[in-house]
Design a protein around this motif. Structure first.
Motif, mmCIF file in Angstrom:
data_model
loop_
_atom_site.group_PDB
_atom_site.id
_atom_site.type_symbol
_atom_site.label_atom_id
_atom_site.label_comp_id
_atom_site.label_asym_id
_atom_site.label_seq_id
_atom_site.Cartn_x
_atom_site.Cartn_y
_atom_site.Cartn_z
ATOM 1 N N VAL A 205 45.609 33.312 40.120
ATOM 2 C CA VAL A 205 45.578 34.779 40.180
ATOM 3 C C VAL A 205 45.351 35.367 38.801
ATOM 4 O O VAL A 205 44.521 36.276 38.613
ATOM 5 C CB VAL A 205 46.894 35.322 40.787
ATOM 6 C CG1 VAL A 205 46.979 36.835 40.615
ATOM 7 C CG2 VAL A 205 46.991 34.952 42.259
ATOM 8 N N GLN A 206 46.056 34.839 37.809
ATOM 9 C CA GLN A 206 45.905 35.348 36.449
ATOM 10 C C GLN A 206 44.491 35.118 35.936
ATOM 11 O O GLN A 206 43.917 35.975 35.242
ATOM 12 C CB GLN A 206 46.927 34.687 35.522
ATOM 13 C CG GLN A 206 46.994 35.315 34.134
ATOM 14 C CD GLN A 206 47.273 36.811 34.181
ATOM 15 O OE1 GLN A 206 48.219 37.257 34.825
ATOM 16 N NE2 GLN A 206 46.436 37.599 33.527
ATOM 17 N N GLU A 231 37.916 37.494 50.208
ATOM 18 C CA GLU A 231 39.056 38.310 50.648
ATOM 19 C C GLU A 231 40.310 37.986 49.840
ATOM 20 O O GLU A 231 41.035 38.887 49.402
ATOM 21 C CB GLU A 231 39.311 38.053 52.142
ATOM 22 C CG GLU A 231 40.536 38.769 52.688
ATOM 23 C CD GLU A 231 40.873 38.316 54.106
ATOM 24 O OE1 GLU A 231 42.033 38.523 54.515
ATOM 25 O OE2 GLU A 231 39.999 37.752 54.798
ATOM 26 N N ASN A 232 40.559 36.699 49.631
ATOM 27 C CA ASN A 232 41.748 36.277 48.876
ATOM 28 C C ASN A 232 41.720 36.826 47.444
ATOM 29 O O ASN A 232 42.739 37.275 46.913
ATOM 30 C CB ASN A 232 41.839 34.756 48.819
ATOM 31 C CG ASN A 232 42.204 34.135 50.159
ATOM 32 O OD1 ASN A 232 42.661 34.820 51.069
ATOM 33 N ND2 ASN A 232 42.012 32.841 50.268
ATOM 34 N N ILE A 233 40.555 36.749 46.839
ATOM 35 C CA ILE A 233 40.439 37.169 45.435
ATOM 36 C C ILE A 233 40.651 38.672 45.306
ATOM 37 O O ILE A 233 41.432 39.134 44.460
ATOM 38 C CB ILE A 233 39.068 36.767 44.873
ATOM 39 C CG1 ILE A 233 38.975 35.241 44.773
ATOM 40 C CG2 ILE A 233 38.845 37.394 43.494
ATOM 41 C CD1 ILE A 233 37.583 34.707 44.518
ATOM 42 N N PHE A 234 40.000 39.449 46.140
ATOM 43 C CA PHE A 234 40.129 40.903 46.019
ATOM 44 C C PHE A 234 41.538 41.367 46.396
ATOM 45 O O PHE A 234 42.045 42.341 45.851
ATOM 46 C CB PHE A 234 39.071 41.599 46.874
ATOM 47 C CG PHE A 234 37.707 41.567 46.243
ATOM 48 C CD1 PHE A 234 37.512 41.953 44.931
ATOM 49 C CD2 PHE A 234 36.591 41.143 46.971
ATOM 50 C CE1 PHE A 234 36.250 41.922 44.324
ATOM 51 C CE2 PHE A 234 35.339 41.097 46.384
ATOM 52 C CZ PHE A 234 35.159 41.487 45.061
ATOM 53 N N THR A 235 42.200 40.624 47.286
ATOM 54 C CA THR A 235 43.608 40.935 47.594
ATOM 55 C C THR A 235 44.486 40.665 46.383
ATOM 56 O O THR A 235 45.381 41.449 46.052
ATOM 57 C CB THR A 235 44.092 40.081 48.787
ATOM 58 O OG1 THR A 235 43.325 40.391 49.944
ATOM 59 C CG2 THR A 235 45.569 40.344 49.066
ATOM 60 N N ALA A 236 44.206 39.557 45.691
ATOM 61 C CA ALA A 236 44.991 39.205 44.495
ATOM 62 C C ALA A 236 44.782 40.202 43.360
ATOM 63 O O ALA A 236 45.670 40.394 42.534
ATOM 64 C CB ALA A 236 44.615 37.802 44.033
ATOM 65 N N LEU A 237 43.619 40.838 43.331
ATOM 66 C CA LEU A 237 43.308 41.770 42.242
ATOM 67 C C LEU A 237 43.928 43.147 42.427
ATOM 68 O O LEU A 237 43.956 43.949 41.500
ATOM 69 C CB LEU A 237 41.783 41.920 42.103
ATOM 70 C CG LEU A 237 41.015 40.675 41.634
ATOM 71 C CD1 LEU A 237 39.529 40.958 41.634
ATOM 72 C CD2 LEU A 237 41.481 40.218 40.266
ATOM 73 N N LYS A 238 44.423 43.414 43.628
ATOM 74 C CA LYS A 238 45.006 44.737 43.891
ATOM 75 C C LYS A 238 46.297 44.943 43.113
ATOM 76 O O LYS A 238 47.071 44.002 42.917
ATOM 77 C CB LYS A 238 45.271 44.891 45.394
ATOM 78 C CG LYS A 238 43.994 44.978 46.216
ATOM 79 C CD LYS A 238 44.321 45.123 47.695
ATOM 80 C CE LYS A 238 43.048 45.216 48.539
ATOM 81 N NZ LYS A 238 43.360 45.298 49.989
#
Length: 238
Positions: A205-206, A231-238
């Motif tokens: 995530v970091q 989807e996973n990446i953009f969720t983690a960036l929120k």
């Protein structure tokens, strides 16, 4: 004080389960040392390198699947906990061993896939430990092209850490695989992998929070990754 006593159970005269247990225990200890050192290489196991590498190479040549798996796990983990002199002294036979097992089919028998996955993971740990001493430009594509793992998914936590570290610290070596979406796709899918420890997920995530500040990276994520990874990446960036 404990290690010499433990190694006596790894002699070739001992039962295969004992030998597998010894190299597996050493590997687990090395993995914990690496984690406790904030995922940075240490040299705590250097005094024992000669005995352990010699034993692990012998055990890896067994016909027993568990012995092979644990020996490969051991050799890769030891690279993260020994100095460069000890590692490079044994690197040639270890790489030859890994090459042999990486040649096993990734769609073959379960036993073959288990050993192959451990060989792939071991190569990644070696590259992580010795990126300048090893011929990394030659070996890294071999590692990347062998992904994803197909059977021993517990090794994914180490594979993902290798990818994270190379994207962060040796970007030029993985640039083509970043631009193709392969590396980012694997890391994106890792974010929903229930078998991946939280500490590894946090590292991923970091990484995305850092690299996705670059518009080119965001375009790759948007256009080249599988839907779930994106989807996973953009969720983690929120």
């Amino acid at each position: 004080q404990l290690l010499p006593n433990l190694l006596t159970f790894g002699r070739d005269s001992r039962h295969p389960q004992d030998q597998a247990m010894v190299v597996g225990c050493v590997a687990d200890c090395c993995s914990r040392l690496y984690e406790r050192n904030a995922f940075k290489k240490c040299d705590a196991m250097t005094p024992f390198a000669e005995a352990i590498y010699t034993m692990a190479l012998r055990v890896a040549n067994s016909s027993d699947v568990n012995m092979r798996q644990n020996a490969l796990y051991c050799m890769g983990s030891m690279f993260l906990c020994c100095d460069s002199g000890a590692n490079m002294k044994h690197s040639t036979p270890i790489l030859q061993c890994i090459k042999t097992y990486m040649a096993l089919p990734n769609n073959g028998k379960r036993a073959e896939k288990l050993v192959r996955d451990n060989a792939v993971s071991a190569l990644g740990k070696m590259l992580l430990a010795e990126p300048t001493a090893l011929p990394t430009a030659e070996l890294l594509p071999v590692f990347l092209n062998a992904l994803p793992l197909t059977c021993d998914f517990t090794e994914n936590q180490y594979v993902y850490l290798v990818l994270v570290q190379f994207v962060k610290n040796h970007t030029s070596l993985v640039q083509a695989h970043i631009e193709s979406g392969v590396v980012l796709g694997l890391l994106g899918l890792a974010l929903s992998d229930a078998e991946v420890p939280q500490v590894t997920t946090n590292e991923i995530v970091q990484l995305f929070k850092t690299i996705c500040q670059d518009n080119k990276i965001r375009e790759i994520v948007q256009n080249k990754l599988p839907p779930k990874a994106k989807e996973n990446i953009f969720t983690a960036l929120k």
